[in-house]
Structure formats: C-alpha cells, structure tokens
Write a protein that holds these residues in place. Structure first.
Motif, mmCIF file in Angstrom:
data_model
loop_
_atom_site.group_PDB
_atom_site.id
_atom_site.type_symbol
_atom_site.label_atom_id
_atom_site.label_comp_id
_atom_site.label_asym_id
_atom_site.label_seq_id
_atom_site.Cartn_x
_atom_site.Cartn_y
_atom_site.Cartn_z
ATOM 1 N N TRP A 188 36.469 15.230 -1.195
ATOM 2 C CA TRP A 188 35.911 14.709 0.059
ATOM 3 C C TRP A 188 35.244 13.365 -0.165
ATOM 4 C CZ3 TRP A 188 38.127 16.926 3.890
ATOM 5 C CH2 TRP A 188 38.589 18.238 3.728
ATOM 6 N N THR A 199 48.521 17.932 9.531
ATOM 7 C CA THR A 199 48.123 18.355 10.877
ATOM 8 C C THR A 199 47.380 17.221 11.567
ATOM 9 O OG1 THR A 199 47.771 20.482 9.834
ATOM 10 C CG2 THR A 199 47.087 20.279 12.129
ATOM 11 N N PHE A 200 46.500 16.586 10.807
ATOM 12 C CA PHE A 200 45.715 15.481 11.327
ATOM 13 C C PHE A 200 46.628 14.328 11.755
ATOM 14 C CE2 PHE A 200 42.971 11.722 10.577
ATOM 15 C CZ PHE A 200 41.989 12.025 11.506
ATOM 16 N N THR A 201 47.605 13.983 10.885
ATOM 17 C CA THR A 201 48.537 12.902 11.214
ATOM 18 C C THR A 201 49.298 13.216 12.490
ATOM 19 O OG1 THR A 201 48.844 12.624 8.854
ATOM 20 C CG2 THR A 201 50.375 11.461 10.275
ATOM 21 N N THR A 222 46.791 2.547 8.181
ATOM 22 C CA THR A 222 47.670 3.544 7.564
ATOM 23 C C THR A 222 48.115 3.107 6.177
ATOM 24 O OG1 THR A 222 48.713 3.331 9.721
ATOM 25 C CG2 THR A 222 49.439 5.142 8.335
ATOM 26 N N ALA A 251 48.472 15.128 14.913
ATOM 27 C CA ALA A 251 47.584 15.047 16.068
ATOM 28 C C ALA A 251 47.387 13.591 16.484
ATOM 29 C CB ALA A 251 46.245 15.701 15.738
ATOM 30 N N ILE A 252 47.140 12.727 15.490
ATOM 31 C CA ILE A 252 46.902 11.307 15.791
ATOM 32 C C ILE A 252 48.148 10.673 16.403
ATOM 33 C CG2 ILE A 252 46.513 9.035 14.749
ATOM 34 C CD1 ILE A 252 43.986 10.311 14.558
ATOM 35 N N THR A 272 53.002 10.156 6.768
ATOM 36 C CA THR A 272 52.388 11.137 5.892
ATOM 37 C C THR A 272 52.182 10.500 4.528
ATOM 38 O OG1 THR A 272 53.835 12.658 7.013
ATOM 39 C CG2 THR A 272 52.623 13.513 5.144
ATOM 40 N N TRP A 304 48.712 11.791 19.852
ATOM 41 C CA TRP A 304 47.732 11.202 20.751
ATOM 42 C C TRP A 304 48.068 9.736 21.043
ATOM 43 C CZ3 TRP A 304 43.680 7.532 19.617
ATOM 44 C CH2 TRP A 304 42.759 7.388 20.660
ATOM 45 N N LEU A 354 46.372 20.037 5.784
ATOM 46 C CA LEU A 354 45.344 19.547 6.704
ATOM 47 C C LEU A 354 45.610 18.100 7.096
ATOM 48 C CD1 LEU A 354 42.015 21.044 5.331
ATOM 49 C CD2 LEU A 354 43.377 21.765 7.290
ATOM 50 N N LEU A 355 45.965 17.270 6.117
ATOM 51 C CA LEU A 355 46.234 15.854 6.409
ATOM 52 C C LEU A 355 47.430 15.711 7.346
ATOM 53 C CD1 LEU A 355 45.702 14.149 2.936
ATOM 54 C CD2 LEU A 355 44.228 14.026 4.936
#
Lengths: 266, 300
Positions: free
Chosen positions: A63, A246-248, A200, A250-251, B121, A254, A243-244
């Motif tokens: 983290w 899923t985050f990508t 990115t 979502a972004i 990714t 959006w 997790l990353l």
C-alpha cells in the motif's frame, strides 16, 4: 450479434478469437486469486485468504508503494499537461525551423524504447550526482509523458480557429485572459485526455522507474515485480491484480459513460 | 494553416514570443532526453572503471566486446522475435480493426472498450498472468500433456516461444487501435463497389481495404515493432536465459557488472536498430505532410 448471422463472418470469428486470447489469462488470474491452492495448478476450493493477507499488516509495503505511485503519477501528469499543452500550442502556431526541431524532440520519446530512456536517464542522474528519490522518478515520468499530452492537444488544435484569439484580443482581453478564458477551455478535452493517458502511463511504468530509482523508492509496479520473484507471494499478487482490474474496469466504464451523460444533460 | 499562423499581427506574443513559448518544453526535453541520449553514445567509447562505472579516456573496448559470440545470437533473436510478433499483431489487428470500422456504433463502443481495457491493465500484471498460466505446475501444461499435444518433458515457459506469445499478447492493442483509426475513416462503399465488379469478399478485403488503411498499418508496425525491439520485462519474466533479448543484456550490464560503457554500447546498438523503422515512418509521415498530431494515430 451472433456469429452465424454476422455480415462479416471471418472478421467476427477472428475478433472473437482475439478477445478470448486477450481475456483468458486475465480470467485465470482472477479465478486463481480465489483459489485456496498456493500454486494455482489445481483448484482447491474457494478462499479469501490471499485478500486477507493483502489487507493485513504483512502487506503494508504494497500500500505504501501504491501511495508512491499515485503521488508520482499525479505530479507527472499535471506537469506534463502544462508543458505538453504549451508545446502543442507553439507547434501549431508557428511553422519554423525551430518548431521542426521541437517536434522531433516531442516525437522521439514516444518511439524510443523504455530501456533506452531508462538507462540514459539513470546514467545522467548518476553523472549529475542527484539523489535518486521520488523527485527523480517524477522527472523521468514527465519526460516520457509530456509528448503524449502534446499529441493529444495537437489533434484537438487541428480544428481550432486561431482567429477567435484575435477576436478575444480585439474585444479587450489581455494576453492572459485570452489564454485562460478562450484557449484553455476550448482545448480542455484534449488536455484532459492527454493528462489521463499520462497518468495511466506513469502509474503503469516499470522499466524506466526500475532503472532510475534509488533504494527505498519502489513504486507499485516495482513492488509487484519484486513479488513475482517469490513464488510464495504469487497468490497475493493475484488478489492485488484482481482489485486493480476491478478498479480499472470501473474507471474506464465511468469515463466512457461521461460524454453520453453530458450529452443527455444538454 | 501556416497562412493563418503567419498573419501580420501576432495575437499572443511579442517579438521573441515564439522563443519564450517554446523554451519550457524544448528545454525540458533537451535536458532530460536529448542530452542523456547523447551521453550514452559518448559513454560507449569510454573504458570501464575498475570498480564499476567508467574511467577517463577513450576506448573501443566496449564495442569490440560486442563481437563476443553470444551477442550476434541475442541481436538476431531480438530482431526476429520482434518482426514475427509485429506480423502476428498486424494479422490479428486487421480483422479486428475492420470489424470495429464496420460495426454499428453501439456494438463498436462495447468492442472498443473490450480491446482497450487489457491495455489499461498494469503491464506487469498481464505478463505475470502468462507466467502463471504457462508455469510448469500450471493447469495449461497438464492439460496439454493429458491430451497429448506436448510431451512430458516440454516446458511452456522459459523459451523463445513464450516470449513471442506474450509479446503478441502485450502489444496487439497497439496494432488494433491505429488500424481501427484508419478503418474508421475508410469508405466501405469501395468494398461494395469492388464486389459489384466481381471481386470476392476476400479479394475486396486484401485489394481494397488493406491498401485503404495503409497509413494505419504503418503506424501499427511502428507501435508494435519498437516496444518489441526494446523488450525487457517480457523476456525477463517468461524467457529465461534461452529467451534473452538486448534489453536484458543492457540491464545485466548496468545492474550486475556495473559496466557502463558496455551497457552504453548495447544501448547504442539498440538505438540504431530501432532508429531505422522510426526514421522510415517519420519520413513517410513528412512526405504525406499530414498535420502533425494525426499520423501517430496509435495510442488512444
């Protein structure tokens, strides 16, 4: 659209294959993050233990690395947006020898392999005897990010009518007002697209950071790289990657929705 | 456009306006990109230091050492892997770009999103995903052995083919996107015309569509070939010693022996190898004299 009814059967089939190819490894990785087996060779039942390890004190450095990555990417993309937009503006405005050289300087970092930029900056920093901390990493990131912003803004400038700047000046705007109230708002989509791309690229960069960084300034990709060297930590990377991902998703989802939502509101 | 720019009364600058406005970005790239690059070339003509780094004076030793028998093989491997990866990526990019160009807007948006997401990714994670998949203890190898495609002693990981596979995987979006950008502007009624004149759909694809998206193809070749030639992470993670490329050797010289001149000579060599396609694409772009922002078409 089903394969049989498609008007372009070959292309559809090839595209379907390409998508399977693109997503198969990602899918396996996501599944493995829930796999109780340490090596992911066989399915040993569902488990959340890797996520538990990821959020335990044991993984605190992951983290911290993520935090560093976000800091570097934020600074790198903001500075790139300023420098890159300025560069695009002059490139568009003037057609001189100087701008030809300028364009060469903007274009080359995009096509230069990362390894080359990494090693040359590393040796440069050592030769200058600068401390190779997060600032050095950020400087390196700005160097490879600003060109992308320039190109994004340049393509926006293509259909930009320079005469509105004259109009603003004729109507009494001073130089800075013309820049802030006319040019920047009109170029905003290009600047933001370039900035997003810069963010990115920066947060994703491994090679250049790997060469440039000093001790103790691992960004997230470097931390992940370190973990891939230890099989023991493999499943934890799977969990982190999921997790990353899923985050990508979502972004991206959006961002894609953004223009449509705005069009709907107008 | 240039007429507009050179209008008599400049709107935003004084006499030295252009210089002042160019200075920040030009200066930055000059200092942090051009100077370090030139430094590398100079460094390759220095003798290596006794305790790493470099020493004073001049020497051709680093270049002569590149004659070591292991190097031609690694250079050759770097070039052929990159070329084959480029050909495969273009082969995959063409039908996908074509379909993207022809699809109805709604389907196109979804498809485009599906192509872009893996690209967004983390690169390392995507390479790592293959490492897991191809792992000797992984299920893919067990499965292939059980159906008899490969023998018991075949390893999927740590060879040139693994490097090629993952290179194609990592760089195929770089091929799809510029081809799609060109296909979007392509007039598909030309293909209908070709078919009306008796061409088969395959002929129409190869003889009308492919030449029609030539500029996108050019961009795709550069976008795939250059990062392939400079690969480091992929051969490092899935290639093993049998799949090493120039990039790995550069890193080894920097981090393992700390022999800077040697690393610099390798880097200069890589520079020369990559400069060829870049120079070609750049000249091609200048000749067509398209507005500068567009010809890269590549990354979104």
């Amino acid at each position: 659209m089903t394969l049989a009814r498609s008007r372009h059967p070959y292309a559809t089939f090839a595209t379907a294959l390409a998508l399977v190819f693109l997503y198969f490894p990602i899918l396996v990785l996501v599944l493995n993050s829930f796999n109780a087996s340490r090596y992911g060779a066989t399915w040993e039942g569902w488990s959340f233990q890797w996520y538990r390890i990821l959020f335990s004190a044991h993984s605190r450095d992951i983290w911290e690395a993520l935090q560093r990555s976000v800091i570097v990417a934020t600074f790198a993309s903001v500075v790139s947006m300023v420098l890159g937009t300025g560069a695009a503006w002059v490139l568009h405005r003037y057609r001189t020898r100087l701008q030809q050289a300028h364009f060469g300087l903007i274009y080359l970092p995009i096509v230069a392999p990362d390894v080359l930029m990494g090693i040359s900056l590393a040796i440069f920093f050592v030769a200058l005897d600068v401390e190779r901390n997060l600032t050095a990493i950020t400087v390196a990131h700005i160097t490879f990010c600003m060109s992308y912003v320039s190109l994004a803004v340049l393509s926006r400038l293509q259909d930009f009518d320079l005469s509105i700047v004259d109009a603003a000046r004729d109507l009494g705007a001073n130089r800075w007002k013309a820049v802030w109230l006319v040019i920047v708002p009109l170029l905003a989509p290009g600047i933001l697209a370039g900035g997003l791309l810069a963010f990115t690229l920066s947060i994703d960069d491994f090679v250049i950071t790997f060469f440039v960084k000093g001790v103790g300034s691992d960004t997230l990709p470097l931390k992940i790289y370190g973990m891939t060297k230890h099989t023991k930590e493999m499943p934890v990377i799977n969990a982190l990657s999921t997790l990353l991902l899923t985050f990508t998703f979502a972004i991206v989802w959006w961002v894609q929705r953004l223009p449509r939502a705005r069009a709907g509101a107008a | 456009m240039s007429e507009k720019a050179s209008a008599k009364k400049p709107a935003l600058h004084g006499r030295y306006g252009e210089w002042w406005q160019t200075a920040p970005s030009f200066g930055w790239l000059l200092f942090f990109f051009a100077v370090p690059t030139v430094l590398i070339i100079i460094m390759s003509f220095r003798p290596a230091g006794d305790y790493g780094g470099f020493a004073k004076g001049w020497s051709l030793k680093a270049w002569i050492e590149l004659g070591h028998p292991s190097y031609p093989m690694i250079v050759w491997r770097t070039i052929w892997l990159s070329l084959v990866a480029t050909v495969i990526c273009i082969g995959m990019g063409l039908p996908v770009g074509y379909l993207l160009g022809r699809a109805e807007p709604k389907f196109r948006a979804v498809l485009l999103l599906l192509v872009v997401v893996p690209f967004w990714t983390n690169f390392l994670i995507r390479v790592y995903a293959w490492k897991v998949l191809l792992h000797p203890a992984g299920f893919l190898r067990h499965f292939l052995i059980s159906i008899g495609v490969i023998g018991d002693d075949t390893l999927l990981l740590y060879n040139e083919w693994a490097v090629l596979l993952v290179m194609v995987y990592a760089y195929v979006p770089f091929a799809i996107l510029p081809i799609y950008a060109a296909a979007e502007k392509f007039d598909f009624s030309l293909m209908d015309a070709a078919r009306d004149l008796g061409a088969s759909s395959i002929q129409a694809f190869w003889l009308v569509f492919v030449p029609g998206v030539q500029r996108g193809l050019m961009a795709a070749v550069v976008m795939v070939l250059i990062p392939s030639l400079g690969s480091y992470v992929i051969p490092e993670l899935v290639g093993g010693p049998a799949g090493e490329m120039i990039g790995n050797k550069i890193a080894q010289r920097v981090f393992v022996d700390r022999n800077w001149p040697h690393a610099a000579a390798l880097a200069t060599l890589l520079m020369l190898v990559t400069l060829l396609p870049v120079a070609f694409a750049y000249l091609q772009g200048r000749r067509e004299s398209v507005p500068s922002g567009e010809k890269k078409g590549g990354r979104p």
